[in-house]
Design an enzyme around this catalytic site. Structure first.
Site, mmCIF file in Angstrom:
data_model
loop_
_atom_site.group_PDB
_atom_site.id
_atom_site.type_symbol
_atom_site.label_atom_id
_atom_site.label_comp_id
_atom_site.label_asym_id
_atom_site.label_seq_id
_atom_site.Cartn_x
_atom_site.Cartn_y
_atom_site.Cartn_z
ATOM 1 N N GLU A 98 -3.059 -10.039 -21.243
ATOM 2 C CA GLU A 98 -2.426 -10.126 -20.086
ATOM 3 C C GLU A 98 -1.660 -11.491 -19.835
ATOM 4 O O GLU A 98 -1.027 -11.624 -18.768
ATOM 5 C CB GLU A 98 -3.367 -10.025 -18.870
ATOM 6 C CG GLU A 98 -4.075 -8.712 -18.904
ATOM 7 C CD GLU A 98 -5.127 -8.533 -18.094
ATOM 8 O OE1 GLU A 98 -5.068 -8.150 -16.972
ATOM 9 O OE2 GLU A 98 -6.116 -8.937 -18.495
ATOM 10 N N HIS A 131 0.637 -1.190 0.011
ATOM 11 C CA HIS A 131 0.207 -0.063 -0.110
ATOM 12 C C HIS A 131 0.833 1.345 -0.091
ATOM 13 O O HIS A 131 0.670 2.082 -0.339
ATOM 14 C CB HIS A 131 -0.977 0.003 1.284
ATOM 15 C CG HIS A 131 -2.234 -0.769 0.692
ATOM 16 N ND1 HIS A 131 -2.550 -1.623 1.852
ATOM 17 C CD2 HIS A 131 -2.816 -0.910 -0.231
ATOM 18 C CE1 HIS A 131 -4.092 -2.245 1.404
ATOM 19 N NE2 HIS A 131 -3.982 -1.817 -0.058
ATOM 20 N N CYS A 154 -1.626 -0.341 -21.044
ATOM 21 C CA CYS A 154 -2.155 0.311 -19.639
ATOM 22 C C CYS A 154 -1.700 -0.229 -18.576
ATOM 23 O O CYS A 154 -2.325 0.072 -17.447
ATOM 24 C CB CYS A 154 -3.862 -0.206 -19.860
ATOM 25 S SG CYS A 154 -4.325 -1.724 -19.580
ATOM 26 N N ASP A 213 0.163 -7.920 -15.522
ATOM 27 C CA ASP A 213 -0.105 -9.212 -15.165
ATOM 28 C C ASP A 213 0.675 -10.197 -16.509
ATOM 29 O O ASP A 213 1.051 -11.176 -16.320
ATOM 30 C CB ASP A 213 -1.422 -9.578 -15.581
ATOM 31 C CG ASP A 213 -2.298 -9.508 -14.413
ATOM 32 O OD1 ASP A 213 -1.787 -10.186 -13.208
ATOM 33 O OD2 ASP A 213 -3.436 -9.097 -14.138
#
Length: 566
Positions: free
Chosen positions: A410, A183, A481, A434
């Site tokens: 991905e 985080h 992306c 990914d």
């Protein structure tokens, strides 16, 4: 001396170190002189206070920080934790010891699960520390305030602290632990904080040490020379000038357009993205509508949110990804809870196809929002691995009123079959996070294998080139992306491999725009060839960086030569 870590973004900062205080020690394991019921009530009250504080911090921070802190507050109210505390206090333990043991045992479980859940262990520690500090009537753990700008060095940084960092004082963040998907890293990217995480050697840094934090090169420099400080100051000034300059469209030096788009997790970030120069949205994640819901939101509720997003980008391109659930984002009403390896299980389009009503409702809501706007809406499916899946999604999306439907690339199978995929769909968008994970067989949410999660790896770049070639042969757009698009030099390489647009965190737009403007399309192809010829991610990056410098020197020298000849 230099310490390596994982750089977040491409910022650079200079300043004195201020160390964050070490965690509170474990409370003494002693018998309480109070009744068990009283200790239970003390623990419950402390956790309620912590939950309320985290909710309040989230409300003040907004954006992704709000989601993170609300999720953290749920730990403080978790029934499993409460049961463990009740069991401990029943044996005569104090409230603070019971809280410590309950969270420690839960942390051990999450760490053992690995991946995303292991990364959340630090969030548990923060809740535990805050509750124990409240019980002992001590100050809650937090960021120090020395009264001057500083570089914060911490073992790790809790979401509650990262979310509300005073960016007028905190020049950069260096953590000893944590991974690129912790985080701390997620919020640092959103808030444009110069940060390097997982810098194991930083434990020797002391208060007052002058350091250069170079996120672009993932290094912390201690005792820098005057020349190094001057060079860093020049880079800081250049970045500030780029950020302040009017944002034009993304394009290469020869005028080749490369639209620069924003990755967004909710409509709340639209205004900031436009202010940063986003030409549209390349990835709108719709999970925020579903993650806290016991059931799928209604078509009407979804339509309202999509309409709000599209209204912020009139006349511009907005690419929406349908619900990507599974793996690190399980949903009780959609995904299988008992899968042993959810990252390789029923996630993304596989999960939606198994419960097609949810997919149909989402596409219906998107089509309705599109009909009420003049935005250029594109919709794509996540985790597509076969041509049949691409054909299925595209046909269903068109049937329900979506004009432009595409797929995300991905997994290696989608890249290797990209020519056939693009023959049955309208566009492709490469999710480099990914794609890197599945190509290198390294969990992108697991810090212990973070070194493999590098999109500069030639195997990943070769797959990107397959998709780029398929885009050229079919005349279909190919976007990027993933986080790779936010790397200024790698962005140029990706265009050289065939990417026709790039989408990233808004904070990265200025650096990428400037980088693209320094190279022609031929340059980009040359850089791509050099990276592809390498044997490792490090070699690919080094080769591209060296060649880029040569190209810039040659371009700078050319006008001078022409002037002398004239």
């Amino acid at each position: 001396m230099e310490f390596d870590g994982a750089g977040i973004g491409s910022g650079i900062a200079i300043g004195p170190v201020v160390r964050m205080a070490e965690p509170l020690p474990a409370p003494t394991d002693r018998q309480s002189h109070l009744p068990a019921e009283h200790e239970r009530e003390r623990a419950s009250a402390a956790l309620s206070v912590v939950a309320a504080e985290l909710q309040d911090r989230g409300a003040r921070a907004g954006g992704a920080a709000r989601e993170v802190l609300e999720a953290q507050a749920m730990f403080a109210e978790d029934p499993t934790i409460a049961e463990r505390i009740d069991a401990s206090t029943a044996t005569g333990k104090t409230a603070e010891r019971a809280v410590y043991e309950a969270f420690a045992s839960y942390r051990e479980i999450l760490s053992g699960l690995g991946g995303y859940m292991a990364e959340r262990a630090a969030d548990l520690d923060d809740v535990s520390q805050r509750a124990i500090a409240h019980l002992l009537k001590l100050p809650a753990p937090g960021v120090p305030n020395p009264g001057h700008p500083f570089v914060l060095v911490a073992r790790d940084l809790a979401p509650a602290d990262t979310a509300l960092l005073d960016l007028g004082q905190v020049l950069a963040v260096v953590t000893i632990e944590g991974g690129p998907t912790s985080h701390t890293a997620i919020l640092a990217r959103e808030k444009s904080i110069t940060a390097i995480v997982g810098t194991s050697g930083a434990g020797v840094l002391a208060d007052g040490d002058l350091v250069i934090v170079d996120a672009e090169n993932s290094v912390v420099v201690t005792e820098p020379t005057a020349a190094a400080v001057a060079a860093a100051e020049e880079r800081i000034a250049a970045r500030q000038a780029r950020a302040a300059a009017p944002a034009g469209p993304g394009r290469l030096a020869d005028g080749t357009p490369v639209p620069l788009l924003a990755n967004l997790g909710s409509a709340d970030g639209a205004i900031a993205a436009i202010g940063a120069g986003a030409e549209g949205v390349g990835l709108f994640r719709t999970e925020f509508l579903f993650l806290d819901a016991a059931t799928a939101p209604s078509v009407t509720m979804q339509q309202e949110q999509y309409t709000r997003l599209l209204g912020a980008f009139p006349g511009r391109k907005v690419v929406v990804r349908v619900l990507d659930a599974g793996a690190d984002k399980p949903l009780a009403f959609l995904t299988d809870a008992e899968e042993e390896n959810p990252a390789l299980g029923r996630r993304g389009l596989r999960a939606l196809r198994a419960k097609e009503t949810i997919l149909r409702e989402q596409l219906t809501a998107l089509a309705a929002a599109d009909a009420a706007s003049d935005t250029d809406l594109w919709v794509m499916a996540p985790m597509v691995s076969t041509v049949e899946e691409a054909r299925y999604f595209t046909a269903l999306a068109h049937e329900l009123g979506i004009r432009t439907a595409g797929v995300m690339v991905e997994v290696p199978s989608a890249a290797l079959l990209a020519d056939r995929m693009l023959s049955v769909t309208d566009f492709a968008s490469i999710g480099t996070n990914d794609l890197t994970q599945y190509t290198l067989a390294a969990d992108r949410l697991l810090g212990s294998v973070a070194g493999f999660q590098d999109p500069w790896n030639p195997a990943v770049l070769r797959l990107v080139s397959e998709v780029g070639a398929a885009g050229r042969s079919t005349g279909k757009p190919v976007g990027i992306c993933g986080e790779a698009a936010a790397d200024p030099l790698l962005a140029v390489v990706l265009v050289g491999l065939g990417a026709t647009s790039l989408s990233m965190s808004p904070s990265a737009l200025a650096d990428v725009r400037e980088s693209l403007a320094r190279f022609t399309l031929d340059d980009a192809k040359t850089l791509a060839e050099a990276a592809l010829a390498a044997e490792s991610a490090t070699e690919a990056h080094t080769a591209a960086k060296s060649l880029a410098a040569d190209l810039q020197r040659a371009r700078t020298a050319a006008p001078a030569t022409a002037s002398r000849e004239a």
